[in-house]
Design an enzyme around this catalytic site. Sequence first.
Site, PDB file in Angstrom:
ATOM      1  N   ARG A  15       5.153 -20.194   1.451  1.00  0.00           N
ATOM      2  CA  ARG A  15       6.407 -20.272   2.210  1.00  0.00           C
ATOM      3  C   ARG A  15       6.500 -19.226   3.321  1.00  0.00           C
ATOM      4  O   ARG A  15       7.399 -19.272   4.143  1.00  0.00           O
ATOM      5  CB  ARG A  15       7.600 -20.161   1.245  1.00  0.00           C
ATOM      6  CG  ARG A  15       7.772 -21.399   0.394  1.00  0.00           C
ATOM      7  CD  ARG A  15       8.561 -21.124  -0.884  1.00  0.00           C
ATOM      8  NE  ARG A  15       7.734 -20.503  -1.919  1.00  0.00           N
ATOM      9  CZ  ARG A  15       8.153 -20.226  -3.151  1.00  0.00           C
ATOM     10  NH1 ARG A  15       9.402 -20.478  -3.494  1.00  0.00           N
ATOM     11  NH2 ARG A  15       7.345 -19.670  -4.030  1.00  0.00           N
ATOM     12  N   LYS A  22       0.816 -12.531   1.075  1.00  0.00           N
ATOM     13  CA  LYS A  22       2.238 -12.176   0.987  1.00  0.00           C
ATOM     14  C   LYS A  22       2.467 -10.740   0.537  1.00  0.00           C
ATOM     15  O   LYS A  22       3.307 -10.033   1.103  1.00  0.00           O
ATOM     16  CB  LYS A  22       2.926 -13.156   0.029  1.00  0.00           C
ATOM     17  CG  LYS A  22       4.387 -12.871  -0.173  1.00  0.00           C
ATOM     18  CD  LYS A  22       5.046 -13.959  -0.983  1.00  0.00           C
ATOM     19  CE  LYS A  22       4.753 -13.838  -2.456  1.00  0.00           C
ATOM     20  NZ  LYS A  22       5.527 -14.841  -3.234  1.00  0.00           N
ATOM     21  N   GLY A 138      13.057 -19.967 -12.027  1.00  0.00           N
ATOM     22  CA  GLY A 138      13.028 -20.596 -13.337  1.00  0.00           C
ATOM     23  C   GLY A 138      14.323 -20.266 -14.073  1.00  0.00           C
ATOM     24  O   GLY A 138      14.789 -19.123 -14.048  1.00  0.00           O
ATOM     25  N   ALA A 376      10.681  16.054  40.756  1.00  0.00           N
ATOM     26  CA  ALA A 376      10.797  14.609  40.561  1.00  0.00           C
ATOM     27  C   ALA A 376       9.651  13.874  41.236  1.00  0.00           C
ATOM     28  O   ALA A 376       9.230  14.225  42.335  1.00  0.00           O
ATOM     29  CB  ALA A 376      12.127  14.128  41.132  1.00  0.00           C
ATOM     30  N   TYR A 383      -7.164   9.961  36.619  1.00  0.00           N
ATOM     31  CA  TYR A 383      -8.204   8.968  36.346  1.00  0.00           C
ATOM     32  C   TYR A 383      -8.816   8.520  37.658  1.00  0.00           C
ATOM     33  O   TYR A 383      -8.118   8.051  38.560  1.00  0.00           O
ATOM     34  CB  TYR A 383      -7.540   7.785  35.630  1.00  0.00           C
ATOM     35  CG  TYR A 383      -8.487   6.719  35.162  1.00  0.00           C
ATOM     36  CD1 TYR A 383      -9.645   7.028  34.455  1.00  0.00           C
ATOM     37  CD2 TYR A 383      -8.194   5.369  35.398  1.00  0.00           C
ATOM     38  CE1 TYR A 383     -10.488   6.022  34.012  1.00  0.00           C
ATOM     39  CE2 TYR A 383      -9.039   4.366  34.952  1.00  0.00           C
ATOM     40  CZ  TYR A 383     -10.191   4.700  34.259  1.00  0.00           C
ATOM     41  OH  TYR A 383     -11.028   3.708  33.814  1.00  0.00           O
ATOM     42  N   SER A 401       8.749  18.081  44.721  1.00  0.00           N
ATOM     43  CA  SER A 401       8.932  16.672  44.391  1.00  0.00           C
ATOM     44  C   SER A 401       7.845  15.824  45.023  1.00  0.00           C
ATOM     45  O   SER A 401       7.369  16.110  46.125  1.00  0.00           O
ATOM     46  CB  SER A 401      10.287  16.194  44.908  1.00  0.00           C
ATOM     47  OG  SER A 401      11.299  16.827  44.179  1.00  0.00           O
ATOM     48  N   ARG A 436       0.821  17.741  54.297  1.00  0.00           N
ATOM     49  CA  ARG A 436       1.527  16.572  54.825  1.00  0.00           C
ATOM     50  C   ARG A 436       1.544  16.705  56.324  1.00  0.00           C
ATOM     51  O   ARG A 436       1.459  17.811  56.876  1.00  0.00           O
ATOM     52  CB  ARG A 436       2.928  16.444  54.244  1.00  0.00           C
ATOM     53  CG  ARG A 436       3.838  17.593  54.537  1.00  0.00           C
ATOM     54  CD  ARG A 436       5.194  17.444  53.838  1.00  0.00           C
ATOM     55  NE  ARG A 436       6.043  18.579  54.164  1.00  0.00           N
ATOM     56  CZ  ARG A 436       6.791  19.260  53.317  1.00  0.00           C
ATOM     57  NH1 ARG A 436       6.796  18.944  52.044  1.00  0.00           N
ATOM     58  NH2 ARG A 436       7.531  20.259  53.731  1.00  0.00           N
TER      59      ARG A 436
HETATM   60  C1  UD1 Z   1       7.764 -17.712 -10.452  1.00  0.00           C
HETATM   61  C2  UD1 Z   1       8.177 -18.223 -11.839  1.00  0.00           C
HETATM   62  C3  UD1 Z   1       9.684 -18.470 -11.867  1.00  0.00           C
HETATM   63  C4  UD1 Z   1      10.425 -17.208 -11.447  1.00  0.00           C
HETATM   64  C5  UD1 Z   1       9.933 -16.783 -10.073  1.00  0.00           C
HETATM   65  C6  UD1 Z   1      10.595 -15.511  -9.587  1.00  0.00           C
HETATM   66  C7  UD1 Z   1       6.296 -19.479 -12.754  1.00  0.00           C
HETATM   67  C8  UD1 Z   1       5.713 -20.831 -12.989  1.00  0.00           C
HETATM   68  N1  UD1 Z   1       7.482 -19.441 -12.116  1.00  0.00           N
HETATM   69  O1  UD1 Z   1       7.984 -18.756  -9.509  1.00  0.00           O
HETATM   70  O2  UD1 Z   1      10.083 -18.848 -13.164  1.00  0.00           O
HETATM   71  O3  UD1 Z   1      11.824 -17.477 -11.420  1.00  0.00           O
HETATM   72  O4  UD1 Z   1       8.516 -16.558 -10.137  1.00  0.00           O
HETATM   73  O5  UD1 Z   1      10.129 -14.388 -10.185  1.00  0.00           O
HETATM   74  O6  UD1 Z   1       5.742 -18.503 -13.174  1.00  0.00           O
HETATM   75  N2  UD1 Z   1       0.443 -15.873  -8.619  1.00  0.00           N
HETATM   76  C9  UD1 Z   1      -0.878 -15.638  -8.991  1.00  0.00           C
HETATM   77  N3  UD1 Z   1      -1.696 -16.689  -9.212  1.00  0.00           N
HETATM   78  C10 UD1 Z   1      -1.291 -17.980  -9.110  1.00  0.00           C
HETATM   79  C11 UD1 Z   1       0.053 -18.226  -8.750  1.00  0.00           C
HETATM   80  C12 UD1 Z   1       0.895 -17.145  -8.514  1.00  0.00           C
HETATM   81  O7  UD1 Z   1      -1.301 -14.494  -9.089  1.00  0.00           O
HETATM   82  O8  UD1 Z   1      -2.109 -18.877  -9.346  1.00  0.00           O
HETATM   83  C13 UD1 Z   1       1.314 -14.725  -8.360  1.00  0.00           C
HETATM   84  C14 UD1 Z   1       1.901 -14.704  -6.966  1.00  0.00           C
HETATM   85  O9  UD1 Z   1       1.047 -13.994  -6.088  1.00  0.00           O
HETATM   86  C15 UD1 Z   1       3.235 -13.999  -7.173  1.00  0.00           C
HETATM   87  C16 UD1 Z   1       3.595 -14.319  -8.616  1.00  0.00           C
HETATM   88  O10 UD1 Z   1       2.417 -14.785  -9.231  1.00  0.00           O
HETATM   89  O11 UD1 Z   1       3.142 -12.596  -7.043  1.00  0.00           O
HETATM   90  C17 UD1 Z   1       4.666 -15.390  -8.712  1.00  0.00           C
HETATM   91  O12 UD1 Z   1       4.193 -16.544  -8.010  1.00  0.00           O
HETATM   92  P1  UD1 Z   1       5.143 -17.369  -7.042  1.00  0.00           P
HETATM   93  O13 UD1 Z   1       4.372 -18.442  -6.423  1.00  0.00           O
HETATM   94  O14 UD1 Z   1       5.921 -16.463  -6.177  1.00  0.00           O
HETATM   95  O15 UD1 Z   1       6.078 -18.010  -8.157  1.00  0.00           O
HETATM   96  P2  UD1 Z   1       7.514 -18.608  -7.956  1.00  0.00           P
HETATM   97  O16 UD1 Z   1       7.441 -19.988  -7.440  1.00  0.00           O
HETATM   98  O17 UD1 Z   1       8.373 -17.632  -7.244  1.00  0.00           O
HETATM   99 CA    CA Z   2       8.014 -15.435  -6.367  1.00  0.00          CA
END
Ligand code: UD1
Ligand code: CA
Length: 457
Positions: A15, A22, A138, A376, A383, A401, A436
Amino acid sequence: MSLRVIVLAAGRGTRMRSDLPKVLYAIAGRPLLAWVLDAVAGVSPDETLVVVGHGADRVTEVLPAGVRAVVQEPQLGTGHAAMTALAAMGEVAGDTVLIVPGDTPLLRPETLRALVEALPGVAAALLTTRMPDPAGYGRVRREGGRVVGIVEDRDATPELRAIDEVAVSTYAFEGTALAAALGGLARDNDQGEYYLTDAIGLLAASGPVRGVPVADPAEVQGVNSHAQLAEVAAEMRRRINAAWMAAGVWMLDPGRVYLDATVTLEAGARLYPEVHLEGSSTVAAEAEVGPQVFAVDSTIGPGARVWYAVLRGAEVGEGAQVGPFASLRPGTRLAAGSKVGTFVETKNTVVGRGSKVPHLSYMGDATIGEEANVGAGTITCNYDGRNKHRTVIGDRAFIGSDTMLVAPVQIGADAVTGAGSAITRDVPAGALAVERSPQREVPGYAAKKARKAQEKG
Ligand code: UD1
Ligand code: CA
């Protein structure tokens, strides 16, 4: 029994619509992930592991010593990230495994501590909060007050979407329970991913799981979009500025002061609106900065006055004045009581004690002694198209100046240059140098011109 931490940072951050991973977006001059790792360090874990994937090399580069990266490839969801980390950890039976997302920079160590302390006696504990707008998070399902599971926004029915208590990807698990729950995860959801959230439902089916409420939802606000990044940055700014004000710094309008976490201020420093201080910048007591100052890696001394200016790698001495509308480039050093005024640019230049460059000048590769005055419009022609050359101006020299100082050139102490001179040779101490053409007057010129115009008709 050890405390082990897994930080989830492998996601794409779809996103954000950008190539930068990110967790490397900066707030207050530091990557999101660095803030999270600070909070984690606050609970003194025995081991910290960061799950990296998207942009793995770049993310690994910012990890502090002692923090290990584990690559998750491909990225099949938060549950899969936890499996990858667990596989790298080895035996965790009896240990506490804390899981933290890499995108919640406002999380406080006290909150993580409370989560860890909620674990004994249950298989898992999780942070929850009430969001005024829970969309995207979630939802925490409870039955008779007990947590029974988490349902993802996109998989939720309208009734479940109405729940405003959300999970924030921050959990403490007992090691064996975590391993068992991860083994039971399936990908039968809207995204076809392994959801870590499902581990809570699995564990809640066979025993209690504890929810640990966080009162302020801002603290667990994740960054998924640029809009959320800006919100979180604003909250961090509020925290940083509040701390500096408590330490004795004056701010006319703290909402409009932008300080990197790496900046240091002395009590009694005064900051007007639209001040941006970055990197290793410092402001001493009684210095007044702003409005409108951007300074990176620059030092502003006690009682100095700097306004409407850009400073990069510059040193402003005690009581020195800068601006309005000045640009101090790297290697600029202003001694005590000196002045660089309106529309002046300096680079690699030392302005000595009490010396002044008040208006419309460029001083590049120059060394100015004490109590000198640069008129001024004076320009150092430093250079020649290939090399840079130095200009040296002695103590108490008076540069007229619009003098062009063609470097390399030296103006002796107490020497004077005539206004409009192009100085190409050294000027001895105490001498006057004028270069001058002599002025001439044509008497009656205007009348003669008028007569000619009349004759032409
Ligand atoms: C997740 C949670 C959701 C929670 C939200 C906010 C899940 C399925 N959902 O959703 O319940 O409300 O966070 O905290 O867990 N990441 C990995 N590997 C992956 C996917 C993600 O390391 O394969 C990491 C991302 O880099 C991030 C974190 O996990 O730091 C959360 O992932 P993100 O995609 O932001 O999850 P949300 O959709 O926000
Ligand atoms: Ca998140």
